[in-house]
Design an enzyme around this catalytic site. Sequence first.
Site, short mmCIF file in Angstrom:
data_model
loop_
_atom_site.label_atom_id
_atom_site.label_comp_id
_atom_site.label_asym_id
_atom_site.label_seq_id
_atom_site.Cartn_x
_atom_site.Cartn_y
_atom_site.Cartn_z
N SER A 146 39.80 8.74 -0.30
CA SER A 146 38.51 8.80 0.39
C SER A 146 38.73 9.19 1.84
O SER A 146 39.77 8.85 2.43
CB SER A 146 37.83 7.43 0.34
N GLY A 174 34.70 9.60 -12.14
CA GLY A 174 35.66 9.66 -13.25
C GLY A 174 35.02 10.19 -14.52
O GLY A 174 35.62 11.02 -15.23
N SER A 181 32.25 5.74 -15.58
CA SER A 181 31.08 6.01 -14.75
C SER A 181 31.43 6.92 -13.58
O SER A 181 32.60 7.20 -13.32
CB SER A 181 30.45 4.69 -14.25
N GLY A 182 30.40 7.36 -12.89
CA GLY A 182 30.55 8.07 -11.62
C GLY A 182 31.45 9.29 -11.66
O GLY A 182 31.37 10.13 -12.56
N GLY A 204 39.02 4.97 -14.79
CA GLY A 204 37.65 4.83 -14.26
C GLY A 204 36.75 5.91 -14.81
O GLY A 204 35.88 6.42 -14.10
N ALA A 205 36.94 6.23 -16.08
CA ALA A 205 36.19 7.35 -16.68
C ALA A 205 34.88 6.90 -17.30
O ALA A 205 34.19 7.70 -17.94
CB ALA A 205 37.06 8.05 -17.72
N TYR A 244 39.04 -2.03 1.91
CA TYR A 244 38.81 -0.74 1.22
C TYR A 244 39.52 0.40 1.95
O TYR A 244 40.24 1.19 1.31
CB TYR A 244 37.30 -0.47 1.11
#
Length: 293
Positions: free
Chosen positions: A151, A28, A25-26, A22-23, A176
């Site tokens: 989370s 990552g 965006s955001g 997940g690099a 989630y």
Amino acid sequence: MERPETEKHGGAKDEKICLITGATSGIGKATAMGLANMGANIVMVGRDRGRGEAALAEIKEKSANPSVDLMLADLSSQQEIRRLADVFKEAYPRLDVLINNAGLFRSKRITTADGLEMTFAVNHLAYFLLTKLLLDVLKASAPSRIVNVASGDHSNGTIDFDDLQGYKGYKGPKAYSQSKLANLLFTYELAKRLEGTGITANCLHPGAGVRTNFGSGVSGVFGLMVRALRPLMISPEKGAETSIYLASSPEVEGVSGRYFVKKGEARSSDESYDAGLAKRLWEMSAELTNLPA
Ligand SMILES: NC(=O)c1ccc[n+]([C@@H]2O[C@H](COP(=O)([O-])OP(=O)(O)OC[C@H]3O[C@@H](n4cnc5c(N)ncnc54)[C@H](OP(=O)(O)O)[C@@H]3O)[C@@H](O)[C@H]2O)c1
């Protein structure tokens, strides 16, 4: 899937090799940037070539670190996760840090190519499968680290073994929180199984409300809430601080099986420490990924 050149990268022992999912965006991407700034060899994992190449170019340019690579894999597909692990091992001699970060929220139940519910598959099973497939190289590279981005929302979760795949009335927030509780249960069980190997496994909460692409394009109350709260959220760079800390700080050398918030150890929900639950989830995850428990 992107195949890098056959020649092995990152041979020097003092260059840390870090693989980050997940690099693109955001959190990552900010984690990849932070570790690239420290001079590590970065392997970014993304699923989209355009987004991946744009993030790769930005990180290389801003960090002035040429040792940043991109590997493409859709982590909702177990076949692609297996190919990713193979491609990585072909290209790199070691793995010092694995950061399982890619995650999503889906307001409607959708299934993956493997017929599994998407949230559970990407947010939990992909962490489980990729980690298991890379354990041999992590062991050979010890001391090495596994960092699982979870989370604080795990505390709203329960593991519903009667309906893990959300067949009976799927709800995005429930799926989630369940997947994020699974990140903690997985980390604690993994740390136990890795005792004495020199590999540590820790998990973290990046912050309540990090201004990323998370939840963008999501319909319903959750999407509305995410968009309304955006101005109050913290930056991706701030959200990446604990991931970078766990990946690189000498302060956490040898520390394993812990949950971190704002670079400090924190207590997670009571349910997350249920060893029986963790063992059952582990066995179920092994079954769902066709691996031995
Ligand atoms: N943002 C928050 O407030 C917050 C709070 C607590 C925890 N977290 C956790 O932080 C992690 C990172 O989220 P973020 O906030 O940075 O969100 P984000 O900006 O949406 O980033 C998510 C990353 O995961 C990737 N991804 C999603 N599905 C994938 C798939 N099937 N295959 C491969 N990659 C996939 C995305 O790729 P694309 O670019 O292709 O979409 C993106 O790179 C998640 O695990 C999330 O649960 C976030």
